[in-house]
Design a protein around this motif. Structure first.
Motif, short mmCIF file in Angstrom:
data_model
loop_
_atom_site.label_atom_id
_atom_site.label_comp_id
_atom_site.label_asym_id
_atom_site.label_seq_id
_atom_site.Cartn_x
_atom_site.Cartn_y
_atom_site.Cartn_z
N ARG A 232 0.84 -1.21 0.00
CA ARG A 232 0.00 0.00 0.00
C ARG A 232 0.88 1.26 0.00
O ARG A 232 0.63 2.21 -0.73
CB ARG A 232 -0.93 0.00 1.21
CG ARG A 232 -2.11 -0.97 1.09
CD ARG A 232 -2.90 -1.09 2.38
NE ARG A 232 -4.10 -1.93 2.22
CZ ARG A 232 -4.75 -2.48 3.24
NH1 ARG A 232 -4.34 -2.26 4.51
NH2 ARG A 232 -5.81 -3.25 3.04
N ASP A 237 -2.08 -1.44 -6.12
CA ASP A 237 -3.48 -1.73 -5.84
C ASP A 237 -3.48 -3.02 -5.03
O ASP A 237 -2.92 -4.04 -5.49
CB ASP A 237 -4.25 -1.97 -7.14
CG ASP A 237 -4.62 -0.67 -7.84
OD1 ASP A 237 -4.38 0.39 -7.24
OD2 ASP A 237 -5.11 -0.72 -8.98
N ILE A 239 -5.85 -5.88 -3.06
CA ILE A 239 -7.22 -6.38 -2.80
C ILE A 239 -7.09 -7.60 -1.90
O ILE A 239 -6.45 -8.60 -2.29
CB ILE A 239 -7.91 -6.79 -4.12
CG1 ILE A 239 -7.95 -5.60 -5.09
CG2 ILE A 239 -9.33 -7.31 -3.85
CD1 ILE A 239 -8.38 -5.98 -6.51
N PRO A 254 -1.44 -0.54 -11.00
CA PRO A 254 -2.82 -0.25 -11.44
C PRO A 254 -3.14 -0.73 -12.85
O PRO A 254 -4.22 -1.24 -13.11
CB PRO A 254 -2.90 1.28 -11.32
CG PRO A 254 -1.94 1.62 -10.22
CD PRO A 254 -0.81 0.63 -10.34
N THR A 257 -4.42 -4.42 -12.70
CA THR A 257 -5.40 -4.84 -11.69
C THR A 257 -6.57 -5.61 -12.30
O THR A 257 -6.90 -6.71 -11.85
CB THR A 257 -5.90 -3.61 -10.92
OG1 THR A 257 -4.77 -2.99 -10.28
CG2 THR A 257 -6.93 -4.00 -9.87
#
Ligand code: LIP
Length: 262
Positions: A232, A237, A239, A254, A257
């Motif tokens: 982070r 990104d 999840i 990104p 993703t």
């Protein structure tokens, strides 16, 4: 960052390196004399190195921060204070994998690491992943950036045509079909993949720009929590979804993703 968390972060980075050196010495012992190894399940092993390294980490943490909770891969949840009393008012919880990449470690390979995170209200706020074989300490403090040793960490900033290498994790606790579909989808788009058998190190390498993504559809908290805060802070990104008995994790630049998610 508040002073208490800063102190924990400084302590954590030193502890990760000391624990890594202890585990590294066990791997030298393994190579020279052998180690006691137990089979926990299919492709799931634990040795005296895992147990002794986790015991060292737990002893250092509960002695220094007796009010904190502890969750380790080998000893489970320990919320008993250093003096043996039940600890019901922890300020946060340490989540520890003493040797992530155990199979690699036991086969005398270098792709393994120590992974330690500190969670507050279930979210990792500081984390450290130490690879003793390469003397690389990946670390992060929430809101304060991520580092590889003394250098700031950032995910691959290359243009989209430079995005093309992903690290995948697999365990027998996840549907094989999903794993194969992910591989095929990536290859159909010209994206290469590797599989190293250490989730924590795979996540750290995404933060360092060495891979453009990591995905594993069943994983444990101790494998990923340090990597989550590091990623982070490095601009990935990330999840994380809870699944029955564990988590599913995806981390990527990104640009990748949606393709990695499928
Ligand atoms: C390993 C993970 C890896 C996963 C393996 C195993 P361990 O952790 O890092 O990504 O695929 O099944 O869980 O057991 O070496 O600490």
């Amino acid at each position: 960052m508040n002073n208490e968390l800063q102190q924990r972060y400084t302590f954590l980075c030193q502890l990760a390196k000391e624990a890594g050196q202890l585990a590294y010495n066990y791997q030298r012992k393994l190579i020279e004399d052998g180690l006691t190894i137990d089979v926990k399940g299919l492709q799931d092993f634990v040795s005296e190195a895992d147990k002794e390294t986790e015991s060292f980490i737990r002893q250092q943490l509960t002695q220094t921060y007796p009010q904190d909770g502890f969750l380790g891969e080998e000893s489970g949840e320990v919320s008993v204070q250093h003096n043996g009393e039940e600890n019901n008012n922890t300020t946060g919880t340490w989540v520890v994998d003493p040797i992530d990449g155990t199979t690699n470690f036991l086969r005398k390979q270098p792709m393994w690491c120590v992974s330690i995170a500190y969670l507050v209200d279930g979210e990792p706020v500081i984390g450290a992943i130490y690879d003793p074989c390469h003397d690389e300490l990946f670390s992060a403090r929430h809101g304060e950036g991520a580092w590889l040793n003394e250098q700031p960490l950032e995910v691959n900033q290359g243009s989209t045509d430079m995005v093309g290498l992903v690290n995948l994790g697999y365990s027998a606790k996840m549907p094989l079909g999903t794993y194969l579909k992910t591989m095929k989808r990536l290859l159909d788009h010209g994206i290469e993949h590797r599989r190293h058998g250490s989730a924590a190190l795979g996540l750290a390498h995404v933060a360092a720009g060495r891979f453009d993504g990591y995905r594993e559809d069943f994983i444990n908290a101790w494998d990923i929590m340090a990597g989550v805060v590091i990623l982070r802070e490095a601009g990935a990104d990330v999840i994380v979804n809870e699944v029955t008995g564990g988590y599913a994790i995806q981390a990527s630049v990104p640009a990748l993703t949606d393709l990695l998610k499928g």
